[in-house]
Design a protein around this motif. Structure first.
Motif, PDB file in Angstrom:
ATOM      1  N   ASP A   1       0.885  -1.175  -0.158  1.00 28.64           N
ATOM      2  CA  ASP A   1       0.100  -0.011   0.018  1.00 28.64           C
ATOM      3  C   ASP A   1       0.900   1.321   0.006  1.00 28.64           C
ATOM      4  O   ASP A   1       0.459   2.293  -0.530  1.00 28.64           O
ATOM      5  N   GLY A   2       2.181   1.110   0.434  1.00 23.59           N
ATOM      6  CA  GLY A   2       3.098   2.160   0.640  1.00 23.59           C
ATOM      7  C   GLY A   2       3.850   2.357  -0.861  1.00 23.59           C
ATOM      8  O   GLY A   2       4.568   3.219  -0.950  1.00 23.59           O
ATOM      9  N   GLY A   3       3.622   1.604  -1.722  1.00 18.80           N
ATOM     10  CA  GLY A   3       4.153   1.662  -3.140  1.00 18.80           C
ATOM     11  C   GLY A   3       5.138   0.608  -3.331  1.00 18.80           C
ATOM     12  O   GLY A   3       5.755   0.600  -4.330  1.00 18.80           O
ATOM     13  N   THR A   4       5.571  -0.253  -2.388  1.00 16.54           N
ATOM     14  CA  THR A   4       6.624  -1.277  -2.430  1.00 16.54           C
ATOM     15  C   THR A   4       6.082  -2.442  -3.423  1.00 16.54           C
ATOM     16  O   THR A   4       4.856  -2.980  -3.248  1.00 16.54           O
ATOM     17  N   PRO A   5       6.692  -2.958  -4.343  1.00 14.48           N
ATOM     18  CA  PRO A   5       6.327  -3.953  -5.373  1.00 14.48           C
ATOM     19  C   PRO A   5       6.094  -5.379  -4.446  1.00 14.48           C
ATOM     20  O   PRO A   5       6.835  -5.419  -3.340  1.00 14.48           O
ATOM     21  N   ILE A   6       5.207  -6.092  -4.554  1.00 14.47           N
ATOM     22  CA  ILE A   6       4.939  -7.199  -3.844  1.00 14.47           C
ATOM     23  C   ILE A   6       6.063  -8.316  -3.614  1.00 14.47           C
ATOM     24  O   ILE A   6       6.300  -8.652  -2.425  1.00 14.47           O
ATOM     25  N   GLU A   7       6.856  -8.370  -4.455  1.00 16.45           N
ATOM     26  CA  GLU A   7       8.089  -9.164  -4.365  1.00 16.45           C
ATOM     27  C   GLU A   7       9.070  -8.635  -3.329  1.00 16.45           C
ATOM     28  O   GLU A   7       9.763  -9.345  -2.440  1.00 16.45           O
ATOM     29  N   ALA A   8       9.228  -7.374  -3.537  1.00 14.67           N
ATOM     30  CA  ALA A   8      10.114  -6.689  -2.418  1.00 14.67           C
ATOM     31  C   ALA A   8       9.689  -6.639  -1.042  1.00 14.67           C
ATOM     32  O   ALA A   8      10.139  -6.789  -0.282  1.00 14.67           O
ATOM     33  N   ALA A   9       8.355  -6.220  -1.006  1.00 13.21           N
ATOM     34  CA  ALA A   9       7.482  -6.358   0.212  1.00 13.21           C
ATOM     35  C   ALA A   9       7.863  -7.779   0.902  1.00 13.21           C
ATOM     36  O   ALA A   9       7.828  -7.989   1.926  1.00 13.21           O
ATOM     37  N   CYS A  10       7.482  -8.651   0.103  1.00 16.62           N
ATOM     38  CA  CYS A  10       7.812 -10.326   0.602  1.00 16.62           C
ATOM     39  C   CYS A  10       9.216 -10.391   1.135  1.00 16.62           C
ATOM     40  O   CYS A  10       9.289 -11.033   2.432  1.00 16.62           O
ATOM     41  N   ARG A  11      10.401  -9.897   0.437  1.00 18.47           N
ATOM     42  CA  ARG A  11      11.587  -9.990   1.116  1.00 18.47           C
ATOM     43  C   ARG A  11      11.879  -9.102   2.033  1.00 18.47           C
ATOM     44  O   ARG A  11      12.634  -9.679   2.978  1.00 18.47           O
ATOM     45  N   ILE A  12      11.343  -7.858   2.338  1.00 16.51           N
ATOM     46  CA  ILE A  12      11.261  -7.136   3.495  1.00 16.51           C
ATOM     47  C   ILE A  12      10.734  -7.710   4.575  1.00 16.51           C
ATOM     48  O   ILE A  12      11.357  -7.944   5.653  1.00 16.51           O
ATOM     49  N   VAL A  13       9.716  -8.355   4.493  1.00 22.72           N
ATOM     50  CA  VAL A  13       9.092  -9.204   5.632  1.00 22.72           C
ATOM     51  C   VAL A  13       9.972 -10.249   6.153  1.00 22.72           C
ATOM     52  O   VAL A  13      10.126 -10.632   7.189  1.00 22.72           O
ATOM     53  N   ALA A  14      10.753 -11.038   5.274  1.00 23.50           N
ATOM     54  CA  ALA A  14      11.495 -12.139   5.326  1.00 23.50           C
ATOM     55  C   ALA A  14      12.674 -11.529   6.065  1.00 23.50           C
ATOM     56  O   ALA A  14      13.098 -12.080   7.418  1.00 23.50           O
ATOM     57  N   LEU A  15      13.208 -10.247   5.730  1.00 23.57           N
ATOM     58  CA  LEU A  15      14.522  -9.832   6.513  1.00 23.57           C
ATOM     59  C   LEU A  15      13.968  -9.220   7.955  1.00 23.57           C
ATOM     60  O   LEU A  15      14.855  -9.432   8.710  1.00 23.57           O
ATOM     61  N   GLU A  16      12.740  -8.874   8.163  1.00 23.74           N
ATOM     62  CA  GLU A  16      12.507  -8.384   9.323  1.00 23.74           C
ATOM     63  C   GLU A  16      12.182  -9.522  10.267  1.00 23.74           C
ATOM     64  O   GLU A  16      12.593  -9.610  11.280  1.00 23.74           O
ATOM     65  N   ASP A  17      11.703 -10.760   9.903  1.00 18.24           N
ATOM     66  CA  ASP A  17      11.682 -11.939  10.565  1.00 18.24           C
ATOM     67  C   ASP A  17      12.931 -12.539  11.051  1.00 18.24           C
ATOM     68  O   ASP A  17      13.068 -12.728  12.144  1.00 18.24           O
ATOM     69  N   GLN A  18      13.887 -12.243  10.069  1.00 22.82           N
ATOM     70  CA  GLN A  18      15.055 -12.925  10.500  1.00 22.82           C
ATOM     71  C   GLN A  18      15.839 -11.939  11.263  1.00 22.82           C
ATOM     72  O   GLN A  18      16.416 -12.510  12.367  1.00 22.82           O
ATOM     73  N   LEU A  19      15.683 -10.532  11.200  1.00 19.24           N
ATOM     74  CA  LEU A  19      16.256  -9.554  12.236  1.00 19.24           C
ATOM     75  C   LEU A  19      15.602  -9.843  13.666  1.00 19.24           C
ATOM     76  O   LEU A  19      16.409  -9.778  14.581  1.00 19.24           O
ATOM     77  N   GLU A  20      14.274  -9.979  13.743  1.00 15.01           N
ATOM     78  CA  GLU A  20      13.881 -10.353  15.055  1.00 15.01           C
ATOM     79  C   GLU A  20      14.115 -11.453  15.683  1.00 15.01           C
ATOM     80  O   GLU A  20      14.416 -11.434  16.768  1.00 15.01           O
ATOM     81  N   GLU A  21      14.328 -12.502  14.699  1.00 13.87           N
ATOM     82  CA  GLU A  21      14.795 -13.814  15.354  1.00 13.87           C
ATOM     83  C   GLU A  21      16.323 -13.610  15.756  1.00 13.87           C
ATOM     84  O   GLU A  21      16.746 -14.275  16.868  1.00 13.87           O
ATOM     85  N   ALA A  22      17.189 -13.043  15.237  1.00 14.62           N
ATOM     86  CA  ALA A  22      18.375 -12.797  15.523  1.00 14.62           C
ATOM     87  C   ALA A  22      18.654 -11.948  16.937  1.00 14.62           C
ATOM     88  O   ALA A  22      19.563 -12.372  17.669  1.00 14.62           O
ATOM     89  N   GLN A  23      17.708 -10.872  16.870  1.00 13.83           N
ATOM     90  CA  GLN A  23      17.560 -10.007  18.163  1.00 13.83           C
ATOM     91  C   GLN A  23      17.141 -10.798  19.360  1.00 13.83           C
ATOM     92  O   GLN A  23      17.584 -10.699  20.407  1.00 13.83           O
ATOM     93  N   ARG A  24      16.296 -11.702  19.052  1.00 10.74           N
ATOM     94  CA  ARG A  24      15.897 -12.626  20.121  1.00 10.74           C
ATOM     95  C   ARG A  24      16.791 -13.533  20.911  1.00 10.74           C
ATOM     96  O   ARG A  24      17.131 -13.571  21.883  1.00 10.74           O
TER      97      ARG A  24
END
Length: 111
Positions: A70-93
């Motif tokens: 909705d903010g203008g990010t292509p869906i493929e890039a959005a999915c990659r960003i979400v994956a990276l956010e999940d990885q970062l959250e797990e690494a921080q945990r």
């Protein structure tokens, strides 16, 4: 009822939400849910009759991806960003858990 209210009543990984209910909860479209699946960011389980079933975790991923799209990010890039956010959250945990197990070095007594 908002999507956030509904998330609290679902087990994180148990696929109980139908596509129709997910569309309603997330205020999105079936096409968007299918696109997230095609991007291989989520893989909903299928019921015995072949209907898609989504878990709480998958709904959270979809919500975040929808925000990015909705903010203008292509869906493929959005999915990659979400994956990276999940990885970062797990690494921080993991880092936080490991840091809790390490005691600070004691300071030497003053002379």
């Amino acid at each position: 009822m908002t999507a956030d209210d509904s998330f609290g009543r679902l087990d994180d990984d148990y696929p109980v939400c139908t596509m129709g209910r997910a569309v309603e909860m997330l205020n999105t479209t079936q096409g968007f849910l299918r696109a997230i699946g095609e991007a291989r960011r989520i893989t909903p389980l299928r019921s015995a009759d072949g209907h898609r079933r989504y878990s709480r975790y998958q709904l959270r991923i979809t919500t975040r991806a929808r925000e990015l799209v909705d903010g203008g990010t292509p869906i493929e890039a959005a999915c990659r960003i979400v994956a990276l956010e999940d990885q970062l959250e797990e690494a921080q945990r993991i880092n936080a858990e490991q840091c809790q197990g390490i005691k600070p070095a004691s300071t030497p007594p003053a002379a």
